[in-house]
Design an enzyme around this catalytic site. Sequence first.
Site, PDB file in Angstrom:
ATOM      1  N   ARG A 216     -28.042  62.449  92.722  1.00 38.39           N
ATOM      2  CA  ARG A 216     -28.644  63.310  91.712  1.00 38.39           C
ATOM      3  C   ARG A 216     -28.140  64.728  91.942  1.00 38.39           C
ATOM      4  NH1 ARG A 216     -29.735  59.639  88.962  1.00 38.39           N
ATOM      5  NH2 ARG A 216     -31.770  58.808  88.401  1.00 38.39           N
ATOM      6  N   ASP A 240     -20.479  63.108  90.023  1.00 39.70           N
ATOM      7  CA  ASP A 240     -20.905  62.260  88.909  1.00 39.70           C
ATOM      8  C   ASP A 240     -22.195  62.790  88.295  1.00 39.70           C
ATOM      9  OD1 ASP A 240     -20.484  59.807  87.374  1.00 39.70           O
ATOM     10  OD2 ASP A 240     -22.320  59.068  88.322  1.00 39.70           O
ATOM     11  N   GLU A 245     -27.857  68.447  83.674  1.00 37.83           N
ATOM     12  CA  GLU A 245     -27.039  67.626  82.767  1.00 37.83           C
ATOM     13  C   GLU A 245     -27.560  67.736  81.332  1.00 37.83           C
ATOM     14  OE1 GLU A 245     -27.051  63.678  84.441  1.00 37.83           O
ATOM     15  OE2 GLU A 245     -26.280  64.400  86.360  1.00 37.83           O
ATOM     16  N   HIS A 263     -21.945  61.482  84.616  1.00 36.86           N
ATOM     17  CA  HIS A 263     -22.983  60.537  85.056  1.00 36.86           C
ATOM     18  C   HIS A 263     -22.613  59.097  84.645  1.00 36.86           C
ATOM     19  CE1 HIS A 263     -27.441  60.463  86.343  1.00 36.86           C
ATOM     20  NE2 HIS A 263     -26.887  59.294  86.601  1.00 36.86           N
ATOM     21  N   GLY A 265     -21.915  56.546  86.900  1.00 37.31           N
ATOM     22  CA  GLY A 265     -22.016  55.613  88.020  1.00 37.31           C
ATOM     23  C   GLY A 265     -22.225  54.167  87.601  1.00 37.31           C
TER      24      GLY A 265
END
Length: 297
Positions: A216, A240, A245, A263, A265
Amino acid sequence: MPHDIFLATAVSPALELLLAERFTLYRDAPPPTTKAIVGGGQMTVDAALLDRLPELEIIAIHGVGHDGIDHDAVAARGIRIAITADVLTEDVADQAIALWLAVDRRIAANDRAMRMGNWTVPLGRRASGRRIGIFGLGRIGQAIAKRAEPFGGEILYTARSEKAVAWRFVPDLATLAAESDVLFLAAPGGEETRGVVDAGVLDRLGADGVLVNVARGSLVEEDALIAALESHRIAGAGLDVFADEPDVPYALRRMNHVVLAPHQGSATREGRAAMAELVVANLDAHFAGLAVPGLLG
Ligand code: NAP
């Protein structure tokens, strides 16, 4: 009568379709008859929302993160939480390794250079033999460690407790950073881990060190990371996840020794399909009074 479900965040069209076949969906104003909340791993569920939903029975997360949920408020009301553990683990670990290699072997920077017509580029850095540090040795952390093993370097980790694994446990993040060449973050977000990667940790990682964050954005003090990258006090970063965000600071976007992903993943077709199925399986099992496969805790 189908149960009322509140979609707290956008979910994939495939999941929305599966849910719409079974339930009545609400996107904005959930009625007091709402039985379940469905949303991504970063959704916020606070006491004020729970107070409006007296019939709520389960929060079904499309993901594994649950740092946006007020766990005390949820527990006090006897509400269940289900996640999509396991089906995304391997994809997130792949993404972590890909980001590491993209930084050290300059994959993204060289791709950009070639598209500009350049052939001569700076040297990358060897991936094999590196000391691999992993912060959080749960499902994803272990999957990263297994992937890193064939690179032949030492693997060390820290977590809240030592695990029965062959990799070396160190007591804290500062020690882990000091003894690692590549520091992977794979621990949950939330208050306990907020800002744990600060200027001190980055300085311990050092000028030859690379940070990879698939956990995170909240784990990292982003301003300290930018400062460390700009002054080359660390060698690079593969990111990532971000503090705010989808806003990514321009400073991160303009640096060539940083590789960015929005993001992604768990963002494989196979993974997302399995996650959608598991969300539905969690809800179906709950409402049928059966064992919920992804039940948290
Ligand atoms: P997990 O199996 O629950 O593992 C979490 C690990 O973090 C455990 O080893 C735990 O230690 C450790 N940990 C927890 N709190 C800690 C603390 N305060 N200090 C040090 N270590 C701590 O979770 P997972 O499935 O591996 O997922 C990890 C995280 O990845 C999720 O919480 C989520 O935020 C993130 N994630 C990101 C993506 C993405 O798309 N980038 C996708 C999925 C998940 P103990 O075992 O000792 O308790």
